[in-house]
Design a protein around this motif. Structure first.
Motif, PDB file in Angstrom:
ATOM      1  N   ASP A  75       0.828  -1.210   0.000  1.00  0.00           N
ATOM      2  CA  ASP A  75       0.000   0.000   0.000  1.00  0.00           C
ATOM      3  C   ASP A  75       0.862   1.260   0.000  1.00  0.00           C
ATOM      4  N   LYS A  78       2.384   1.740  -3.445  1.00  0.00           N
ATOM      5  CA  LYS A  78       1.390   2.225  -4.397  1.00  0.00           C
ATOM      6  C   LYS A  78       1.180   3.726  -4.251  1.00  0.00           C
ATOM      7  N   GLN A  79       1.217   4.227  -3.014  1.00  0.00           N
ATOM      8  CA  GLN A  79       1.034   5.658  -2.779  1.00  0.00           C
ATOM      9  C   GLN A  79       2.253   6.465  -3.216  1.00  0.00           C
ATOM     10  N   GLN A  82       4.078   5.564  -8.959  1.00  0.00           N
ATOM     11  CA  GLN A  82       3.039   5.191  -9.912  1.00  0.00           C
ATOM     12  C   GLN A  82       3.311   3.809 -10.497  1.00  0.00           C
ATOM     13  N   ARG A  83       4.542   3.354 -10.326  1.00  0.00           N
ATOM     14  CA  ARG A  83       4.917   2.071 -10.935  1.00  0.00           C
ATOM     15  C   ARG A  83       6.150   1.503 -10.243  1.00  0.00           C
ATOM     16  N   PHE A 109      -0.431  -6.360  -6.887  1.00  0.00           N
ATOM     17  CA  PHE A 109      -0.047  -5.569  -8.029  1.00  0.00           C
ATOM     18  C   PHE A 109      -1.198  -5.180  -8.945  1.00  0.00           C
ATOM     19  N   SER A 111      -4.527  -2.902  -9.956  1.00  0.00           N
ATOM     20  CA  SER A 111      -4.815  -1.481  -9.731  1.00  0.00           C
ATOM     21  C   SER A 111      -6.143  -1.274  -9.068  1.00  0.00           C
TER      22      SER A 111
END
Length: 111
Positions: A75, A78-79, A82-83, A109, A111
């Motif tokens: 998490d 992800k924040q 972007q990749r 992984f 979205s």
């Protein structure tokens, strides 16, 4: 931002050697050290920046043997990014026959 590289187990051994090698080849990479012990991670980061002062090196705390820790780190990643362009699965983990690895990676992984 350059290519983002996640390296679990990056605070010592093969993981740290891999980080040094990657920065030698491409100092435009953004390395993210994924480590259990943040004290060791900070020392590894300092060592990498001492030899590659312009490098982008960040850290995330994760214990790959603890699924809740893995989910928290996912998490956070992800924040932050972007990749992830590359993930080197260096850290050791004990296999669990009750764990559905395909579902785990799909959850981490997607979205």
């Amino acid at each position: 931002m350059g290519k983002v590289v996640l390296i679990p187990g990056a605070s010592s051994g093969i993981g740290l050697a891999l980080c040094k090698r990657l920065l030698t080849v491409d100092d435009g990479l953004h390395l993210c050290l994924a480590c259990r012990n943040m004290g060791k991670a900070k020392a590894a980061r300092a060592a990498l920046l001492a030899s590659h002062s312009g490098a982008q090196v960040t850290m995330v705390q994760v214990d790959v043997g603890d699924l809740q820790s893995v989910f928290r780190a996912a998490d956070e990643l992800k924040q932050r990014f972007q990749r992830l362009d590359y993930v080197y699965l260096n850290a050791g983990i004990m296999p669990n026959p009750q764990l559905n690895v395909r579902a785990l990676f799909s959850g981490l992984f997607s979205s």
